[in-house]
Write a protein that holds these residues in place. Structure first.
Motif, PDB file in Angstrom:
ATOM      1  N   GLN A   1       0.863  -1.183   0.000  1.00 19.98           N
ATOM      2  CA  GLN A   1       0.000   0.000   0.000  1.00 19.98           C
ATOM      3  C   GLN A   1       0.899   1.232   0.000  1.00 19.98           C
ATOM      4  O   GLN A   1       1.747   1.366   0.882  1.00 19.98           O
ATOM      5  N   LEU A   2       0.668   2.116  -0.947  1.00 20.10           N
ATOM      6  CA  LEU A   2       1.523   3.296  -1.033  1.00 20.10           C
ATOM      7  C   LEU A   2       1.235   4.250   0.119  1.00 20.10           C
ATOM      8  O   LEU A   2       0.095   4.461   0.484  1.00 20.10           O
ATOM      9  N   ARG A   3       2.280   4.827   0.663  1.00 20.73           N
ATOM     10  CA  ARG A   3       2.076   5.803   1.728  1.00 20.73           C
ATOM     11  C   ARG A   3       1.768   7.166   1.117  1.00 20.73           C
ATOM     12  O   ARG A   3       2.045   7.418  -0.062  1.00 20.73           O
ATOM     13  N   TYR A   4       1.194   8.042   1.914  1.00 24.23           N
ATOM     14  CA  TYR A   4       0.941   9.398   1.464  1.00 24.23           C
ATOM     15  C   TYR A   4       2.184  10.249   1.683  1.00 24.23           C
ATOM     16  O   TYR A   4       2.965   9.993   2.602  1.00 24.23           O
TER      17      TYR A   4
END
Ligand SMILES: Cc1cc2nc3c(=O)[nH]c(=O)nc-3n(C[C@H](O)[C@H](O)[C@H](O)COP(=O)(O)OP(=O)(O)OC[C@H]3O[C@@H](n4cnc5c(N)ncnc54)[C@H](O)[C@@H]3O)c2cc1C
Ligand SMILES: Cc1cc2nc3c(=O)[nH]c(=O)nc-3n(C[C@H](O)[C@H](O)[C@H](O)COP(=O)(O)OP(=O)(O)OC[C@H]3O[C@@H](n4cnc5c(N)ncnc54)[C@H](O)[C@@H]3O)c2cc1C
Ligand code: SF4
Lengths: 254, 554, 319
Positions: A184-187
């Motif tokens: 999951q890509l981080r912000y």
């Protein structure tokens, strides 16, 4: 672990493509650009590996001056420093030429692990990472969905087709091409963006010498060219005729 | 919840022409006067500076010249100067040129620009000054200390459809500032909240708005000369409606075509998107677009109320600039230079106040004084009643517009009375009488050919809009019962028409009635629903950072 | 001569190998087929049915299980021996894993994901998608032969590969692959019950749109899918209503698919939906609105009520 992540700047998916005058590439002067999506997953994976094992994450991009945008973004997300192989011609170059330029820029750094995205949203070669591995003399594995790293080497989960997977082990240093969706890509964060300003982007000139391996004669929009057969008749007649056509003409059902 | 905080001296919310000009001006003052450097930050909700910019646009370069005298050397994207100017009054099939171009529409010396590119260019200058420009970070709330504005909070990221935190959740940050300059544009969510809470609109007329729809086209290069500008009045609007069309030609066959309508129309069945399609089908416009290709679409509201609707634009710790404050000359359809100018004046006021260690309203009042002494008042005051007067219909409106230039705007009562735009919308029964109307079918349909005319969804596709799908709707409808009951009967669900992006749909509820469906991810952030909904039950709040249109070249 | 490299896993030929064969045959000139593995005689016999000059079997213990290093080492030698003008592969995940290494080691051009081949003034011109299929590019390979080419799956029909009048000759070659030099150590492949369906792998898809009216009618579409051996998918409003999970949504904010057959039931064909499925080989649209844009990209269309047409189709299919 010293990790390099190769990232590419591509036109945004939302940009409406327009073809340039000699019709050999797109006219991208007024386009907006973004980080190639699979590369974002590769970067995220590198950051997670660093969080587990310590070390350094260096992002590398080969492309024109505007590519600093994605390098900065990667620094804001947590990469430690960046290398920019700057060259205008690399934007539309083939896989061999790009991989050669990248190899020349990072060979000396002796990375333990090199990550790339699976393929780019523009050229879609799916080659750069794997070619780079060979140029650096590293083993590679592609389309990776999980990475387990230890001192002795890597154990990685490769995606095969149709829901099949396979674990393979390989020694370090190695190169992996990362499949989108592995994590999951981080912000991005405000702190990250401010910190990125103080990080180094080292510019190097492209010193690769590989001759082009492909030549684009022209690019064009695929022809619609579909002729729709409208099937007339009552619902029952039409249904019957359709099933028959799918069986005998299109041969897509048994 | 634990939130990070960030302390700055000046926080600018909104990276449009107002916000960018404020930031640049602060940097200039800093350079000229030295001293302890100020910490300055700009928040912008778009993924990239300029991505949410949609404008005509013709630029009056007066403020630009002052802010960046060497703008040409610095590569400002102001490619074409206005050369040819036409004003037409359209009837269904023909055009009547106005014998002389009315003075407010005289644009010689102005430039035809893409505001998207212009703001992108400005953002480069801002960043080069070392100012923190945070793109992709919408401000969701104003922070107060009593009645003093002390900063804003950015939106939480990583919340799913049902309101639960995702694994990637990132709490919003509290940014605290000595002065907060709100430049959040037309119907800015922060400005709206702060004006209400501090009653900054007391004694002012309600703001009036318009919605502008626009497409960018590429037509054969020799079709129309760069620098040609066309304005139209009349068709396809009814006499009672305020608005008109525009067409601006840029180099290489790039044409900007759009239609602006006052959001104070009476006809509940009025549909701005269909009106825009009818406009493009007019022979005068179709002749220019024919054979070209539509490459971008978008829509945005603009404030048109003018001088008497501008709220108090300062409070303790707060300044408001640009469209957020309503600084638009609706007769010239121009706000960029006023946004820039008010941004600059706000910056000057903030800078002085911080140096004087007094950022109270009493000190920041200087902003109003500066505005009154500037071009802004000189430009806006004489035309202060223009849109309001169009409320009486096209012909009196036009007469008035002409007259204001002669009389300096004195007319009837001053200020002219006006209602909020949504208030003027008539009920179906009132407007259409007794005869039965199918409110789901357009009154003036268009046969869409996807060459010259488009349906909303195809258009939205060309706005480049993207949002994270798995997030709560950023359009909050406080009472959806009204939609299927009262609104359906009284107004026939006008949201399904005035939203230019097909966000609102009435779908079968399965029991013979209809229910409202909100396709939030279509939203192009035009703010029309927040403005025009007759029951005022819709609230536009910012979606997750970076979401929204991608207005390349607009 | 074009050398086609067939692919197998666990004793089964990848059907895309036939597609690469078809592409090679249509490109013109003699074709040879090579198969790498250990103990793969039955597969060689299967391949020999094709109209080909010969089938070459490279049988080495180190090639029993696929590894990139093993494959590259063996093919580098084979190509050296055979001197083909072109080497064709199917653009499978396996090919992606090793072909770029092979090309680099040989110092030859590799053109990937080719959908069509044309002759232009004596040279092969390859058509490949760029920008995620939004554009096509015509490209030629540079540098000396052989040129390596991978063929997009589904671009050619496997059953269009010409079969020979009599089986092609099978020739075994011995190539010594040094097992110690293989750096990747594979474990046994396994299938994972992913909770998310992978529609991109589905051969047939029945997709429903708002024309299905209510959740209670889902069964009708499912019955059709069952009768066709298809997966079920939907337009966004269906997934938004929660009638089907999000991972079944096709379109710009959902999945992109290109099955052999895509049946759109009560879907209007908004552009956001079309971008996710227009690459399908055969598209069927059933919609009661004859003007619905979905018909513009359909191969077969029925302008009618799905509640009448679909039951009749199920009946016909189950006959
Ligand atoms: C169709 C149309 C045609 C026009 N034509 C012309 C013309 O020809 N000439 C002219 O001079 N003017 C024209 N205008 C008006 C002009 O575009 C505006 O006056 C001008 O853009 C105002 O600038 P601004 O900076 O105040 O606001 P904006 O340009 O609206 O900028 C506001 C910025 O704030 C951001 N923002 C908003 N809320 C938040 C939040 N909560 N957090 C973070 N960021 C936020 C927005 O994304 C945006 O980037 C036109 C307007 C329209 C709609
Ligand atoms: C940013 C953005 C992203 C989007 N992403 C996606 C996406 O990923 N996927 C997606 O699908 N959409 C997406 N959309 C939404 C898209 O624009 C459309 O709204 C949607 O695809 C319409 O779905 P539909 O065709 O099922 O419904 P409708 O458009 O309502 O069509 C229903 C159709 O059913 C037909 N019909 C009705 N009754 C019957 C009957 N009895 N028999 C036969 N036919 C019948 C009607 O004639 C009509 O054509 C997106 C939109 C935006 C703006
Ligand atoms: S939902 Fe509201 S703000 Fe969004 S596009 Fe529609 S009218 Fe504009």
């Amino acid at each position: 672990m010293k990790i390099a992540v190769c990232i590419k700047q591509v036109v945004t998916r939302e940009w409406q493509l327009r073809v340039n005058e000699p019709k050999t590439w797109i006219r991208d002067q007024d386009a907006s650009f973004e980080l190639n999506e699979p590369d974002a997953y590769a970067l995220e994976e590198a950051l997670r590996q660093k969080e587990k094992h310590g070390g350094e994450v260096v992002v590398v991009s080969a492309g024109p001056a505007r590519a600093t945008q994605v390098l900065r973004e990667a620094l804001a997300r947590g990469a430690d420093r960046a290398i920019h192989v700057e060259s205008d011609t690399l934007a539309a170059a083939d896989a061999l030429v790009i991989a050669d330029a990248l190899a020349c820029a990072i060979r000396e750094e002796k990375f333990d692990l090199v990550l790339t995205g699976l393929q780019s949203d523009d050229q879609g070669f799916g080659q750069v990472g794997v070619v780079l591995a060979e140029k650096l003399g590293m083993p590679s594995a592609s389309i990776i969905m999980e990475v387990q790293a230890s001192e002795s080497g890597l154990r990685v989960k490769r995606e095969l087709e149709a829901g099949w997977f396979q674990w393979i082990s390989l020694p370090l240093p190695a190169l992996l091409t990362i499949q989108s969706g592995i994590n999951q890509l981080r912000y991005a964060t405000l702190k990250g963006i401010m910190a990125a300003k103080k990080k180094e982007i080292r510019k190097v000139t492209a010193s690769g010498s590989a001759a082009p391996a492909q030549k684009i004669l022209r690019v064009y929009f695929p022809e619609k060219g579909k002729k729709t057969q409208m099937i007339p008749g009552s619902a029952t007649e039409a249904a019957k005729a359709l099933v028959q056509k799918l069986r005998d003409e299109a041969r897509v059902i048994a | 919840m634990d939130r990070e905080t960030l302390e700055v001296d000046v926080l600018i919310v909104g990276g449009g022409p107002a916000g960018m000009s404020a930031a640049l001006r602060l940097a200039q003052l800093q350079k000229a006067q030295g001293g302890e450097p100020l910490a300055i930050a700009v928040l912008e909700k778009a993924r990239e500076a300029g991505a949410h910019m949609l404008s005509g646009a013709m630029l009056d370069p007066s403020a630009l010249r002052e802010l960046i005298p060497d703008f040409k050397e610095k590569g400002a994207p102001v490619a074409s100067e206005v050369h040819h100017e036409h004003v037409y009054f359209l009837t269904k099939n023909s055009k009547v040129p106005f014998p002389i171009t009315p003075p407010p529409l005289q644009n010689h010396g102005n430039y035809v620009i893409s505001l998207n590119r212009f703001v992108k260019w400005m953002s480069g200058l801002v960043e080069a000054e070392g100012i923190d420009l945070f793109a992709g970070f919408p401000a969701s709330e104003v922070l107060y200390d009593g009645d003093r504005v002390v900063g804003v909070r950015t939106r939480d990221q990583g919340i799913d459809k049902h309101g639960a935190k995702k694994s990637t959740f990132e709490a919003g940050v509290e940014i605290r500032a000595k002065v907060t300059i709100l430049c959040d544009g037309v119907r800015g969510n922060l400005t709206k909240a702060v004006v209400r809470r501090l009653a900054l609109d007391e004694g002012r007329q309600p703001q009036l708005y318009a919605i502008g729809l626009k497409e960018l086209w590429e037509v054969p290069k020799d079709r129309i000369k760069a620098g040609t500008v066309v304005h139209t009045l009349g068709y396809p609007l009814k006499r009672e409606e305020f608005g008109g069309g525009f067409l601006y030609a840029m180099p290489d066959g790039v044409v900007s075509v759009g239609f602006v309508t006052g959001l104070d129309y009476r006809d509940p069945m009025f549909d701005p998107h269909l009106t825009f399609q009818h406009f493009k089908q007019h022979p005068a416009i179709a002749a220019i677009l024919q054979g070209g290709q539509m490459v971008r679409y978008g829509a945005k509201a603009l404030p048109e109320g003018g001088w008497h609707t501008i709220p108090r634009v300062y409070a303790d710790g707060l300044l408001i600039a640009g469209d957020a404050g309503g600084f638009v000359n609706s007769m010239r359809l121009k706000g960029i230079h006023l946004a820039m100018r008010t941004g600059m004046l706000a910056a000057e006021t903030a800078y002085e106040a911080i140096r004087a260690r007094d950022t109270s309203a009493a000190r920041l009042w200087k902003y109003e004084e500066r505005i009154d002494a500037s071009e802004v008042r000189r430009e806006l005051y004489p035309v202060r009643n223009v849109h309001q007067s169009f409320g009486y219909g096209l012909v009196p409106g036009l007469m008035y517009s002409g007259l204001s230039l002669v009389t300096g705007g004195w007319w009837l009562k001053d200020p002219m009375p006006a209602h909020a735009g949504f208030d003027r919308m008539a009920e179906i029964a009132e407007y259409y009488g007794e005869h039965k109307l199918d409110v789901d079918a357009p009154v003036r349909p268009v046969k869409v050919d996807r060459q010259l005319t488009f349906d909303k969804l195809t258009n939205v596709h060309h706005s480049g809009t993207r949002h994270t799908e798995d997030q709560p709707s950023h359009l909050i409808v406080y009472d959806t019962n009204i939609c299927s009951t009262r609104c359906r009967v009284e107004y026939g669900n006008p949201c399904t028409r005035f939203c230019p992006a097909n966000v609102y749909e009435m779908v079968d509820a399965g029991d013979g009635t209809k229910r409202l469906q909100i396709n939030a991810s279509n939203c192009v952030h035009c703010k029309t629903c927040d403005i025009m909904d007759p029951y005022q039950v819709i609230d536009w709040v910012p979606p997750e950072g970076g979401g929204g249109p991608q207005y390349d070249g607009m | 001569m074009i050398l086609v490299i067939a692919e197998q896993r666990e004793g089964k030929l990848n059907r895309a190998s036939w597609e690469a064969m078809a592409a090679a045959q249509q490109a013109g000139g003699p074709v040879k087929v090579a198969l790498l593995g250990s103990g793969d005689e039955p597969l060689a016999a299967e391949l020999a049915a094709a109209e080909a000059a010969e089938v070459i079997v490279v049988d080495a213990a180190a090639l029993g299980e696929y590894t990139a290093d093993g494959q590259v080492a063996a093919l580098a030698i084979l190509i050296e021996q055979e001197q083909p003008g072109h080497v064709f592969f199917a653009h499978t995940y396996q090919t992606r894993d090793f072909a770029p290494v092979l090309a680099t080691r040989l110092g030859r051009s590799l053109i990937t994901d080719v959908t069509a081949i044309r002759q232009e003034s004596g040279a092969m011109v390859f058509v490949r998608p760029v920008f995620q299929g939004k554009l096509n590019a015509d490209v030629t390979a540079e540098g000396p032969a052989p040129h390596l080419v991978t063929i997009q799956i589904g671009a050619y029909r496997g059953d269009a590969a010409v079969r020979g009048a009599s089986p092609a000759a099978i020739r075994k070659v011995e190539i010594a692959v040094d097992a110690a030099a293989v750096r990747q150590k594979p474990e046994a492949p396994f299938k994972e019950a992913k909770q998310a369906v992978d529609l991109s792998q589905a051969e047939r898809i029945v997709a429903i749109g708002r024309g299905i009216k209510g959740q209670e009618h889902l069964k009708l579409a499912e019955d059709l899918a069952k009768a066709m051996g298809a997966e079920i998918a939907a337009s966004r409003p269906i997934c938004d209503s929660g009638w089907l999970p999000m991972d079944r949504q096709i379109g710009s904010s959902g999945q992109t698919v290109a099955p052999k057959l895509y049946v759109a039931l009560g879907i209007s064909g908004a552009i956001q939906h079309l971008v996710g499925m227009k690459g399908s080989k055969t598209i069927v649209a059933i919609n009661k609105d004859p003007e619905a844009p979905i018909f513009e990209i359909a191969d077969f269309g029925i302008a009618g009520d799905l509640f009448e047409v679909v039951p009749a189709m199920i009946a016909e299919l189950n006959k």
